[in-house]
Design an enzyme around this catalytic site. Structure first.
Site, PDB file in Angstrom:
ATOM      1  N   GLU A 111       0.845  -1.205   0.000  1.00  0.00           N
ATOM      2  CA  GLU A 111       0.000   0.000   0.000  1.00  0.00           C
ATOM      3  C   GLU A 111       0.878   1.253   0.000  1.00  0.00           C
ATOM      4  OE1 GLU A 111      -3.332  -0.244   2.777  1.00  0.00           O
ATOM      5  OE2 GLU A 111      -4.172  -1.883   1.601  1.00  0.00           O
ATOM      6  N   TYR A 153     -11.404  -4.743  -0.378  1.00  0.00           N
ATOM      7  CA  TYR A 153     -12.137  -5.222   0.801  1.00  0.00           C
ATOM      8  C   TYR A 153     -13.640  -5.042   0.604  1.00  0.00           C
ATOM      9  CZ  TYR A 153      -7.921  -5.899   3.578  1.00  0.00           C
ATOM     10  OH  TYR A 153      -6.726  -6.369   4.055  1.00  0.00           O
ATOM     11  N   GLU A 212      -4.796  -8.797  -0.847  1.00  0.00           N
ATOM     12  CA  GLU A 212      -5.623  -8.572   0.348  1.00  0.00           C
ATOM     13  C   GLU A 212      -7.076  -8.467  -0.112  1.00  0.00           C
ATOM     14  OE1 GLU A 212      -4.504  -5.486   3.136  1.00  0.00           O
ATOM     15  OE2 GLU A 212      -2.368  -5.941   2.860  1.00  0.00           O
ATOM     16  N   GLN A 235      -7.581 -12.175   7.136  1.00  0.00           N
ATOM     17  CA  GLN A 235      -6.270 -12.751   7.319  1.00  0.00           C
ATOM     18  C   GLN A 235      -6.439 -14.159   7.884  1.00  0.00           C
ATOM     19  OE1 GLN A 235      -3.422 -10.227   9.313  1.00  0.00           O
ATOM     20  NE2 GLN A 235      -3.971  -8.428   8.101  1.00  0.00           N
TER      21      GLN A 235
END
Ligand code: AHR
Length: 513
Positions: free
Chosen positions: A193, A259, A315, A364
């Site tokens: 990021e 996300y 992610e 995670q």
């Protein structure tokens, strides 16, 4: 209220309200189909909350049963998932992590404040050796996320040397610390990021920094690094554009983070207290990853038409508010049947991009966000998401069977579209695996699968469902969401297989001669 409409089967609308939905899945097997990279089933472990400490690692002196310091219950559970790749040590943590603090005698290791995640003091007792040993125990590829934000080129270069060189000063240090042979390291992330917690770079600046850092990450003794540039978040298409243009030829992969989250400011909603509208909205938001990936792929296709560079969704997953009573910043959230739906729909989507999406890492692995396992002291629960990953193991490294789905659609809040039925299929070792999701909370779905000549002499099935959309597995309680065998509800008629999916269920059928 959600609105229903029908995309491909308009005549069924009135019928479905009383007698269930109808959908058709047409399999389109082809010799040319790509393989579903097993790395799409990758995991991510960050020094965040109790992911590492308490979740994976308790230390050899703990009263909690452990194998050389790793929790035995968690290890055994994770082995069932055939984890292909594990990303570590972050996340945002990676850009403040100095690997030399995590080697050598544990009692001498400096402590640090984990500024990103609740200000918890990190004692560095879990470091490089512990991570690589874990990967060896799990049989997975390690994926290191290197520090670019607050580290130096030299520091990252030496980490690679420490891990992979057979000889030289870093190899000597590794040997002194008890590891004679180098480890194998394939995946190396150059920052995380970098547009945010990894340094707040502009893409133009980061592209140059990336080029510099990766230059000094060498291939020692036959080890070959797959170098990954820090990529965009969600809808930041300009980041991908600039990176591909300015640094595309220096990378093997570029990441993407997506996300399933309500928003980045304010409440993200509860993982377990939600209503039907929230349920369908969440599924719609998770499915948007398909559009987002496609747009990033379109940009990559301009600069890399031969698809040499992989897009790694390193992610992804749901992000809700932390559970009440847990530490702020530790991102501990429960996991319900809704999360299982998100996992299955996301994996189905990634399968369709398998020619470009070469890896995905759910966030995670333990105790953080959409975890596989949750732990509390000596107790562990397996989450609904865990069971989806277990159910989907046969898709790893299998040949994709492209398919068309004609399904009723649900229109959720904000106009988000949710198919009632989602499907994916693959073939490996003579067995065809078809996974089907019925997102409808109230109605069954009758799915007709056009087999296109695929033999279905023997069929076995598994199902994940529960009494309610918000059912979850809790400590000290019998499991409410688990993987069960699914033994009835299908019928073969010539080249068609018809299966009735219970409401809010995920079903996998294995077909063989
Ligand atoms: O997974 C939690 C955090 O989300 C990671 O540390 C960061 O990369 C992302 O913003």
């Amino acid at each position: 209220m959600k609105l229903r409409n029908i995309l491909a089967l308009s005549a069924l609308f009135t019928f479905q309200a009383f007698a269930g939905n109808e959908a058709t899945v047409t399999l389109l097997p082809s010799e040319e189909s790509p393989i579903i990279q097993k790395e799409i089933y990758g995991q991510f472990a960050e020094h965040l909350g109790t992911c590492i400490y308490g979740g994976l690692w308790v230390g050899p002196d703990s009263d909690i049963p452990n194998t050389d310091g790793y929790r035995t219950d968690v290890l055994n559970a994770l082995k069932e998932l055939h984890i292909p790749v594990l990303r570590w040590p972050g996340g945002c943590f990676a850009d403040e992590y100095h690997w030399m603090d995590g080697i050598g005698p544990k009692e001498n290791r400096p402590r640090m404040v984990n500024t990103n995640w609740g200000g918890t003091v990190e004692d560095n007792s879990f470091g490089t050796h512990d991570f690589f040993n874990l990967c060896e125990m799990l049989g997975c590829e390690p994926y290191l996320s290197g520090n670019v934000g607050s580290g130096t080129v030299e520091e990252l270069a030496k980490w690679v040397e420490y891990i992979t060189a057979e000889d030289g000063p870093m190899a000597k240090l590794r040997k002194e610390n008890g590891r004679e042979k180098p480890w194998h390291l394939k995946y190396l992330g150059v920052g995380n990021e970098s547009w945010g917690c990894g340094g707040n770079f502009t893409p133009e600046y980061y592209a140059d920094v990336y080029r510099r850092y990766q230059t000094y990450c060498r291939n020692f003794n036959g080890n070959h690094l797959y170098k990954i540039a820090s990529g965009a978040s969600d809808y930041d298409y300009n980041w991908t554009e600039v990176m591909m243009k300015n640094a595309g030829r220096y990378m093997d992969g570029i990441s993407l983070h997506y996300y399933t989250v309500l928003g980045w400011s304010g409440s993200k909603g509860s993982a377990i207290n939600f209503n039907e509208e929230d349920y369908y909205w969440t599924l719609g938001k998770c499915l948007e990853v398909g559009d987002v990936v496609k747009r990033h792929c379109d940009i990559m296709n301009k600069y890399d038409p031969k698809k040499r560079v992989g897009l790694l969704v390193d992610e992804w997953g749901t992000w809700f508010d932390e559970e009440p009573g847990t530490v702020r910043g530790h991102l501990f959230q429960q996991n319900s049947l809704r999360d299982a739906m998100v996992a299955a729909l996301s994996l189905n989507t990634f399968h369709t991009f398998t020619d470009r999406v070469k890896m995905a890492n759910i966030a995670q692995i333990a105790n953080v966000l959409q975890s596989m396992v949750l732990t509390k002291d000596s107790q562990m629960v397996l989450t609904p998401t865990y069971y989806v990953f277990k159910m989907y193991v046969p898709h790893q490294d299998a040949k994709l069977i492209p398919l068309n789905v004609a399904t009723p659609m649900i229109t959720a809040r904000d106009g988000r579209k949710v198919p009632v039925v989602s499907a994916t299929a693959s073939v490996k070792n003579g067995k065809t695996t078809v996974s089907l999701v019925n997102t409808d909370l109230a109605n069954t779905s009758d799915v007709t699968i056009n087999l296109a000549g695929i033999k279905a002499g023997k069929i076995s099935g598994e199902i994940i469902t529960a009494d309610s959309m918000d059912a979850y597995n809790d400590f000290g309680q019998p499991e409410k969401v688990t993987l069960k065998s699914f033994t009835k509800g299908w019928r073969v008629n010539g080249d068609k297989l018809t299966v009735t999916l219970p409401a809010k269920s995920i079903v996998t059928l294995t077909l063989s001669n």
